[in-house]
Design a protein around this motif. Structure first.
Motif, short mmCIF file in Angstrom:
data_model
loop_
_atom_site.label_atom_id
_atom_site.label_comp_id
_atom_site.label_asym_id
_atom_site.label_seq_id
_atom_site.Cartn_x
_atom_site.Cartn_y
_atom_site.Cartn_z
N LEU A 174 14.17 23.19 35.25
CA LEU A 174 15.33 24.24 35.12
C LEU A 174 15.96 24.53 36.23
N PHE A 175 17.50 23.74 34.83
CA PHE A 175 18.37 23.56 36.33
C PHE A 175 20.00 24.36 36.63
N THR A 176 20.26 25.34 37.25
CA THR A 176 21.14 26.71 37.04
C THR A 176 22.48 26.30 37.47
N VAL A 289 17.09 18.45 25.38
CA VAL A 289 17.49 19.44 26.10
C VAL A 289 18.27 21.12 26.04
N ALA A 290 17.67 21.15 26.23
CA ALA A 290 18.43 23.20 26.27
C ALA A 290 19.36 23.44 26.99
N ILE A 291 20.51 24.30 26.50
CA ILE A 291 21.45 25.03 27.59
C ILE A 291 21.36 26.06 27.18
N ILE A 292 21.82 26.90 27.56
CA ILE A 292 21.68 28.79 27.92
C ILE A 292 22.88 29.42 28.34
N PRO A 327 13.63 19.48 30.31
CA PRO A 327 14.54 19.95 30.96
C PRO A 327 15.60 21.77 30.35
N VAL A 328 15.99 22.13 30.87
CA VAL A 328 16.72 23.56 30.79
C VAL A 328 17.52 24.08 31.74
#
Length: 409
Positions: A174-176, A289-292, A327-328
């Motif tokens: 989880l990459f913030t 990859v998911a990007i929010i 990875p998110v």
């Protein structure tokens, strides 16, 4: 009171260390008094979990007397079935949540409610799956396979960022990325996605945009891939330049040839998780990859304080990253206190300390020199499996373009 809820609370009052060894969500408790006891226990350090301290944490609540805590502690018999009781407790909560989701869907059979219902069904089904036995055979086999086949350590994006991340974006991460408004966090996320797909066209990118619509995001990707002025894309028919039209067409072809999906109508956590679960489960290793964009706009179906909702959002994003080994990337705004200081702190993440706690990597995007708008710095402040450090980028907002510059570690 429910007997299972009672047994769990009695065990926690006598053996408070159980609250750390077994995951328990106080929301699972239907009885408000027992829920408040568990929440108070979880707020305290294990050595501080005396009856008096627990009572002090919840004294303003007024739902329970100190004598009641003493009585509950005295009813304890054994914790032999504690893990099974916790699992049953979770299951009862999931069943209630499923019934509620079904009722809501019957009253309003819309796409979002269907996604919430799907998420409730998935949560209930996961509880009945085989428990983790702690064995390492699977992880060892995966490591040996990577050694034998020279598989990449992770999904590649920017080179210097990959170096800090010890090889790239890796599964379960989880990459913030936190930033103040108008720094360019969405543009940076677009560039991350662009770099990922340029390095490996087989990688699928799910981009959840909660602030812009699909057309605006498409324009940004075309601007980045075709090197055209993003402002002109707002009304491209006004430009009679053949070269411009050709460049836009090339940008459209680039988007079509890569595995990019943009979602602008899924605003609820349950819907986001449902899409990630569906697509990540079908993807090959290191191909998703998911990007929010961004956490602060994600909706949660409860009436809790916002900081508790944000805690649920980051916790669920981390769980799904672990579950599917993907990875998110989640964007986040910083609080106003951060504007008073040049040096950014992890505590500057807006609304919840859970963002820092649940994230494998936390980085801040900011301008080190407000006089020079073209230099944007990414400062990695937390990194569980890599290095801390700063990466300077040249940023041209007109073309949605980020390029790595100098780096200090």
């Amino acid at each position: 009171m429910n007997e299972i809820e009672l047994r769990v609370v009695e065990a926690l009052l006598n053996k408070p260390e159980l609250a750390d060894s077994t995951f328990i969500n106080y929301e699972w408790f239907e009885d408000i008094r027992l829920r408040n006891i568990v929440e108070a226990i979880q707020k305290l350090e294990v050595q501080e979990r005396t009856l008096f301290n627990i009572y002090s944490e919840m004294v303003n609540d007024g739902s329970i007397e100190y004598k009641h805590l003493v009585d509950l502690q005295g009813q304890f018999v054994t914790d032999a079935n504690f893990d099974n009781d916790v699992k049953s407790l979770h299951k009862m909560y999931a069943q209630r949540n499923l019934e509620l989701s079904m009722d809501v869907y019957k009253q309003s059979p819309r796409k979002q409610e269907l996604a919430n219902l799907s998420e409730a069904i998935s949560e209930l089904s996961k509880i009945d799956e085989e428990d983790d036995n702690g064995e390492l055979d699977g992880a060892i086999e995966e490591l040996q396979e990577r050694l034998a086949t020279n598989q990449p350590a992770g999904i590649k994006s920017f080179k210097r960022l990959d170096d800090l991340l010890a090889g790239g974006l890796y599964g379960s991460m989880l990459f913030t990325i936190g930033a103040r408004p108008a720094v360019g966090k969405t543009a940076y996320a677009v560039n991350l996605a662009y770099q990922i797909m340029m390095n490996d066209p087989e990688v699928q990118v799910d981009f959840f945009t909660l602030e812009m619509n699909k057309r605006e995001m498409l324009n940004r990707f075309i601007s980045r891939s075709a090197n055209v002025d993003s402002q002109k894309l707002k009304n491209p028919s006004n430009s009679l330049d053949i070269a411009f039209s050709s460049m836009v067409t090339n940008g459209i072809d680039w988007v079509r040839s890569h595995k990019l999906r943009i979602y602008d109508r899924i605003l609820n956590l349950g819907g986001i998780l449902s899409v990630i679960r569906k697509n990540a489960s079908k993807a090959k290793p290191n191909k998703y990859v998911a990007i929010i964009d961004y956490i602060g706009l994600v909706k949660v179906n409860n009436r809790q304080d916002r900081w508790l909702q944000v805690g649920q959002i980051t916790r669920e994003l981390k769980i799904i990253a672990n579950e599917f080994n993907v990875p998110v990337i989640a964007l986040s705004q910083l609080n106003r206190e951060s504007e008073k200081r040049k040096e950014l702190l992890l505590s500057d993440l807006r609304e919840s300390g859970s963002i820092e706690q649940d994230s494998n990597v936390v980085a801040f995007l900011y301008r080190p020199d407000e006089e020079n708008k073209s230099i944007v710095r990414l400062s990695v402040k937390k990194n569980r499996e890599g290095q801390l450090g700063d990466i300077d980028y040249y940023f041209d907002g007109k073309y949605m373009f980020f390029k790595e510059g100098s780096e200090t570690i």
